[in-house]
Structures are given as C-alpha cells and as structure tokens.
Enzyme design. Structure first.
Site, short mmCIF file in Angstrom:
data_model
loop_
_atom_site.label_atom_id
_atom_site.label_comp_id
_atom_site.label_asym_id
_atom_site.label_seq_id
_atom_site.Cartn_x
_atom_site.Cartn_y
_atom_site.Cartn_z
CB SER A 10 -0.74 -0.14 1.13
OG SER A 10 -0.27 -0.17 2.39
CD GLU A 115 16.17 15.64 -3.46
OE1 GLU A 115 16.20 14.65 -4.05
OE2 GLU A 115 15.20 16.01 -2.66
CG HIS A 243 20.04 9.58 1.91
ND1 HIS A 243 20.54 10.48 2.75
CD2 HIS A 243 19.04 10.07 1.27
CE1 HIS A 243 20.12 11.83 2.11
NE2 HIS A 243 19.06 11.41 1.36
NE ARG A 291 20.43 10.27 -2.73
CZ ARG A 291 19.10 10.29 -2.64
NH1 ARG A 291 18.61 8.98 -2.74
NH2 ARG A 291 18.14 11.20 -2.34
CG HIS A 352 17.88 6.16 1.12
ND1 HIS A 352 16.96 6.57 1.86
CD2 HIS A 352 17.67 6.71 -0.16
CE1 HIS A 352 16.23 7.35 1.40
NE2 HIS A 352 16.61 7.69 0.10
NE ARG A 387 16.47 6.05 -5.51
CZ ARG A 387 15.76 6.88 -4.71
NH1 ARG A 387 15.00 7.91 -5.22
NH2 ARG A 387 16.15 7.16 -3.42
CG LEU A 393 8.49 9.24 -4.30
CD1 LEU A 393 8.22 10.70 -3.57
CD2 LEU A 393 7.55 8.20 -3.53
P1 FAD Z 1 6.44 1.15 -0.09
O1 FAD Z 1 5.96 2.43 -0.21
O2 FAD Z 1 7.69 0.69 0.73
O3 FAD Z 1 5.21 0.22 0.37
C1 FAD Z 1 5.54 -1.34 0.43
C2 FAD Z 1 4.26 -2.02 0.66
O4 FAD Z 1 4.45 -3.41 0.77
C3 FAD Z 1 3.64 -1.46 2.51
O5 FAD Z 1 2.46 -1.40 2.24
C4 FAD Z 1 4.14 -2.98 2.94
O6 FAD Z 1 3.26 -3.43 4.06
C5 FAD Z 1 3.90 -3.99 1.93
N1 FAD Z 1 4.60 -5.24 2.04
C6 FAD Z 1 6.04 -5.57 1.98
N2 FAD Z 1 5.81 -6.85 2.16
C7 FAD Z 1 4.88 -7.50 2.33
C8 FAD Z 1 4.27 -8.84 2.77
N3 FAD Z 1 5.13 -10.01 2.83
N4 FAD Z 1 3.02 -8.85 2.98
C9 FAD Z 1 2.16 -8.10 2.60
N5 FAD Z 1 2.45 -6.69 2.24
C10 FAD Z 1 3.87 -6.33 2.42
N6 FAD Z 1 12.13 8.53 -3.23
C11 FAD Z 1 11.74 9.82 -3.91
O7 FAD Z 1 11.67 9.61 -5.29
N7 FAD Z 1 12.01 10.82 -3.34
C12 FAD Z 1 12.24 11.12 -2.12
O8 FAD Z 1 12.12 12.21 -1.58
C13 FAD Z 1 12.49 10.01 -1.11
N8 FAD Z 1 12.83 10.11 0.25
C14 FAD Z 1 12.92 9.00 0.77
C15 FAD Z 1 13.03 9.13 2.09
C16 FAD Z 1 13.03 7.91 3.01
C17 FAD Z 1 13.41 7.92 4.35
C18 FAD Z 1 13.03 6.59 2.35
C19 FAD Z 1 13.08 5.12 3.05
C20 FAD Z 1 12.86 6.61 1.06
C21 FAD Z 1 12.72 7.65 0.34
N9 FAD Z 1 12.59 7.72 -0.99
C22 FAD Z 1 12.36 8.79 -1.97
C23 FAD Z 1 12.32 6.23 -1.77
C24 FAD Z 1 10.85 6.03 -1.75
O9 FAD Z 1 10.16 6.66 -0.76
C25 FAD Z 1 10.31 4.41 -1.87
O10 FAD Z 1 11.32 4.10 -3.05
C26 FAD Z 1 9.06 4.53 -2.51
O11 FAD Z 1 8.11 5.38 -1.69
C27 FAD Z 1 8.82 2.83 -2.62
O12 FAD Z 1 7.46 2.83 -2.83
P2 FAD Z 1 6.62 1.17 -2.89
O13 FAD Z 1 5.18 1.63 -3.23
O14 FAD Z 1 7.66 0.70 -3.95
O15 FAD Z 1 6.72 0.46 -1.35
C1 SIN Z 2 16.16 12.77 0.18
O1 SIN Z 2 14.82 13.38 0.61
O2 SIN Z 2 17.18 13.20 0.42
C2 SIN Z 2 15.55 11.03 -0.44
C3 SIN Z 2 15.33 11.61 -1.75
C4 SIN Z 2 15.59 10.35 -2.17
O3 SIN Z 2 15.86 9.43 -2.04
O4 SIN Z 2 15.06 10.12 -3.77
#
Ligand code: FAD
Ligand code: SIN
Length: 536
Positions: A10, A115, A243, A291, A352, A387, A393
C-alpha cells in the site's frame, strides 16, 4: 478467497495501480494486502520530493534524462529513462488531481528544490514530508472506491504457482504462472489462500537487511525473495544505495531519521571532525555530487578520523527559511538538543534504496505470467548502477500506470476464464509447532544485519564478500531447518526473506568484477568495457 486483481503493498506503487484498475473495472474486485497498517510504507517517509520537468523555460526532458543517465553510471536502459521522464509529468498532474499538495511560490508556480546529481531545480515537494502527503492523498482516494478492499495485517508468505500443484519448477521452466498468494492473516493467525487473475507486487525495498537504514521495519525485501523462490528473474541486486545523510543518534540503529538531500540542495555543507568542507576534494560538484560519490567520501572521512559520523552545517541558513522548508527536520533535531542555527548536525550514511529487484519489462511484467511488479521491489532499468535522487516516486507512478494499462487489457481478454490454481491445496501445517524460542530468530536477524553492514556495505572487496557468503550459508541452513518445523510468523518469514535478499546482493556483487555506481570493490577498482546487468 478470490479476487480479480490482487495488489501486495500500500505504498505509492500499489495504491496508484489499485486506483487505476478499480476505476477502469468498476465491476471487478481489487484487493490490497499490507503487512502492517496501510500507511506504514517507505513512501510515507519520503522527504525530498518527486523529480519532474515542470519549468520548461529553464529545464527540459533532455536534461532530466541526461542527469539520470549520468547518475546510473552507464547501466540505465535509455528507453526506460525516456519513458519515465516524459510520462512522469502526466502522472504528477494526476496525483495532484487526486488531492496531493505540493509547495508553491506566491505567484502560483511550484517551488522546485534541487538535489544531488540534478542539473536544474526540479523537485516538487510538500515541505520535508512529501511522501506522507502523497500517501494521504492516495489512501483518501482509495477509500472512495467501493470495489477496492484494503486488508491490513495480512502478511504474504509466498506467491502460488504450478509448484503448489506439484510440478517441478526450475529457472529454465517457461510459462511459470502466478495464481495468487498464501497470506498469513494476523487477525486469525491462519495462512489463507487468495486466488487472483492478476497479481501486482508492490512490496517496497529491503533496507532492513542492513544495521543502519532510513527504511522502516516493513522493508525486508519480501517481494524479491518470493519471486526468487518462485524461480522468477531478479536483477542488479548489488546496487544498494546508501543515503549520505541519515541523522546520527547514539544507540539508534534500525530506522534512522533522514536529513533530506534537499538540505544540501539549499546550501547545507558537509564537514569532517576537523571542520573542513571536504567534498571539494572528492568531486567538483561538491556536496551535490551523486549519492554514491558523497556516501563514499563520507565513509572515507569517517575511516580516516575513526569516527561514526561527519557533520552537516546549516548554521548559515536563515532560520525562518529552514523552518519553512524543513519543519520536520528542524523539530526532530531540536528534540535531541540540536539547534540547526547554532549546532552542526551529526550525519552518517545508511542503507536507503534498492536499485535492483524483480526484473520487469516496459509494462511492469515480470518473468512470471500474470505477475506484475512496480515501485522499489522492481528493476525497470531506470536507475542503472545508481538512482538519481527523487526519481523513485516518479518511477513507481509511471510503472503502476503502465502495468495498469497492460493488465486491464489482459484481464478483459480472459475475464471469463476460471481462476487458475483452483486445485491448489490449503497451506500445510503438518509437523510444525509454535516457536519455542524467539531468540533463534532475533539473534539471526542481528547477525545478518551486522555481516551485511560490515562486509557488504559502501566499500567491498573479495575477501569480505567471500566471508559474507559463508556466514549467510550457515544462517540459511539453520533458518530453513527452523522454517520446516515451525508455525509461520512474520518474524520467521522476514528473516527467511532477508537471508535470500542478502544472498542475492552478495552473489550479484561477487559476479560484478568492476566498480560501477553504487558497487565499489577495491579488488576491481576500474570499470569493465562490457556493460552488463547481473540477472539471477
Ligand atoms: P513502499 O512504499 O515501501 O510500500 C511497500 C508496501 O508493501 C507496504 O504497504 C508493506 O506493508 C507491503 N508489504 C511488503 N511486504 C509485504 C508482505 N510480505 N505482505 C504484505 N504486504 C507487504 N524517493 C523519492 O523519489 N523521493 C524522496 O524524497 C524519497 N525520500 C525517501 C526518504 C526515506 C526516508 C526513504 C526510506 C525512502 C525515500 N525515497 C524517496 C524512496 C521512496 O520513498 C520509495 O522507494 C518508494 O516510496 C517505494 O514505494 P513502494 O510503493 O514501492 O513501496
Ligand atoms: C532525500 O530526500 O534526500 C531522499 C530523496 C530520495 O531518496 O530520492
């Protein structure tokens, strides 16, 4: 249970996909599974923002494409980079329509941040809590779709394929098919079978494989491990992005608070313990180099000084402006006694982002039939060996959209066919008992994180990789034996998944006889002329 579309995760990828499919197929059921609460995702913690070309006077698609290719160090798939950069703008407009707010200037234009590795300011953001805002908007939109069922506390254990019908499946089996999943319902503590016509894996990253990570506890690489077990293709796992600037707090390890790169984009300066602004010695782009370069420079400075962190200097900022852009960081620092206008912020690199993952094509299709993947668990070819900040995102939304177009077409073509896997049996519990000692799991998790951090971190060499593999082998054997005789729990499944992911990282790192992007091996400091992806 049966559902037409099944979405695992989600975060931004899963929710975007689910919304689109539900809209296009109002008479079909869409089920989203998440292992804890719906908003506990990497997405929620995203700070800096989302990269997108919004100001065509100064910026261009060509520049964003070029920046992404440079950061990726020769390994990006150019066609995919072009797709993401060009289609990304439409996806950003879409999430704004769904209710996400990005900061604006007084004249109504977006405030665009900068960035590392970006040649122009192009990061849309919501203060320093962009991901939280996007997750909020998406969850609100999901709540308005009557054909979407969102089930929290449902831990997916494995995807179901012909293997569960008793067929022998190997890496060379063609037409492996996904019929759905086995899921541990944490409400009933029972493993249930969910059959689906289409399954989307959007299970996020794997930062928890390391001791220090910006990722929350959910990021244990479950999706990658499941696909590997099902004999699907996994790619480029050696490229783990550290990171450069997680907040260093004594005693805090596991989920480190992030100090967004946007702080350096606004002028933050990295300093070592002698107070020197050291980045100019490493790269002409200084604090805003990509990075991999900044993280390696910090790692080197820490090793020279024998310290666990360096500092980020923001004392020259206007306090008012800092608080306006970074209220969350300001408050967090203050809560541990750091006033950013007077004190240096202690920062350290932390795991990260996983640049590799489940290999997908340009429509998010995996090597397994009826199984799509998007978001951080997928390897689309966008990031290559490193990356570019804030491209994740964007990638998640672009590929959630592409997978939606392809899967709806496919679904409509065969919607009257019965569910595959009808003959698959229920989860077997014979011969398993409740775990006697959780220490058998928790100690192995600690060992795994330690060995990955110490042997497979920012700088690697052959001997460290070799040692890591031997220790992983032991953990694997012990954990598989435990798994065979124990009732499944999220802790046991996560340990098992993390061992698989760690194995994939080490194995891929061993195969890469060069240093490229995020993979730096002192035994192979140069680059090979032949550019290749490592596929396992
Ligand atoms: P997620 O958002 O991680 O969602 C994963 C989902 O899978 C969750 O709902 C979890 O419960 C579910 N899941 C996992 N395993 C299971 C399982 N076995 N059973 C059921 N459900 C499961 N990226 C950017 O582009 N810009 C930014 O500014 C940025 N800042 C960041 C800052 C931080 C602190 C972090 C950690 C990451 C950042 N990133 C950023 C990276 C980016 O946020 C993520 O790569 C992205 O949000 C991942 O989205 P996703 O939908 O793939 O997974
Ligand atoms: C950050 O805000 O520095 C994280 C950005 C990213 O991971 O893309």
């Amino acid at each position: 249970m049966q559902t037409d579309f099944l979405v695992i995760g989600s975060g931004i990828a899963g929710l975007t996909y689910a919304l689109k499919v539900a809209e296009a197929c109002p008479d079909q059921t869409v089920t989203i599974l998440t292992k804890t609460q719906s908003d506990e995702t990497n997405t929620k913690y995203a700070q800096g923002g989302i990269a997108g070309v919004m100001d065509f006077d100064k910026d261009s698609f060509a520049k964003h494409i070029e920046d992404t290719l440079i950061a990726g160090d020769g390994l990006c798939n150019k066609k995919i980079v072009e797709i993401v950069v060009k289609e990304g703008v439409e996806r950003i407009e879409e999430i704004i329509e769904w209710g996400a707010n990005f900061d604006k200037e007084s004249d109504g234009d977006f405030k665009l941040g900068k960035e590392g590795g970006h040649s122009e300011s192009r990061i849309l953001h919501h203060k320093d809590v962009t991901g939280k805002e996007m997750e909020r908007a998406l969850l609100e939109a999901i709540g308005q779709k009557p054909n979407i069922k969102l089930l929290n506390h449902c831990f997916v254990v494995d995807i179901i394929t012909q293997h569960h019908l008793g067929y022998l499946i190997t890496k060379s089996t063609v037409d492996v098919e996904c019929y759905g999943v086995y899921v541990l319902n944490l409400g009933t503590n029972k493993v249930e079978k969910i059959l689906a016509k289409i399954t989307m894996l959007a299970s996020g990253g794997n930062g928890q494989v390391y001791r220090s990570t910006t990722n929350p506890a959910i990021a244990t690489g479950d999706g990658v491990a499941m696909v590997y077990r099902a004999k699907g293709r996994i790619e480029n796992m050696e490229f783990i992005q550290f990171h450069p600037t997680a907040l260093y707090e004594t005693g805090i390890r596991g989920h480190n608070f992030l100090i967004t790169e946007a702080v350096r984009g606004d002028g933050g300066i990295l300093r070592n313990h002698a107070g020197e602004a050291f980045m100019e010695r490493y790269d002409e782009r200084k604090d805003l180099a990509p990075r991999d370069i900044v993280a390696r420079a910090i790692d080197n400075e820490m090793k020279i000084a024998g310290t666990e962190h360096v500092f980020l200097d923001c004392r020259h900022f206007s306090k008012e402006k800092f608080v306006e852009h970074f209220p969350n960081i300001y408050e967090k620092c203050l809560s541990i006694g750091i006033d950013i206008s007077k004190n240096l912020i202690p920062v350290t690199p932390a795991a990260h982002y996983s640049c590799g993952g489940i290999k997908t094509d340009e429509y998010g299709r995996t090597s397994i039939k009826n199984l799509y993947a998007a978001g951080e668990c997928a390897s689309t070819g966008l990031h290559g060996a490193n990356r570019l900040a804030s491209n994740s995102l964007l990638e998640a939304m672009v590929f959630a959209h592409r997978a939606y177009t392809d899967s709806v077409k496919d679904f409509n073509f065969r919607k009257n066919e019965p569910f595959g896997g009808n003959l698959v049996g229920d989860w077997k519990t014979d011969g398993t008992n409740a775990p006697k000692e959780m220490i058998l799991i928790t100690q192995s998790v600690k060992e795994l994180k330690l060995l990955m951090s110490d042997y497979v971190g920012i700088v690697r060499n052959n001997e460290r990789l070799n040692r890591a593999m031997k220790r992983l082998d032991l953990l694997y054997v012990e954990t598989e034996a435990l798994y065979q005789k124990t009732v499944v729990s999220p802790q046991l499944c996560e340990l098992r998944n993390m061992i698989t992911v760690a194995y994939l990282i080490v194995k891929s790192a061993e195969f890469r006889h060069e240093s490229r992007g995020l993979h730096f091996n002192t035994d192979y400091p140069g680059k090979l002329p032949m550019i290749q992806n490592i596929i396992l």
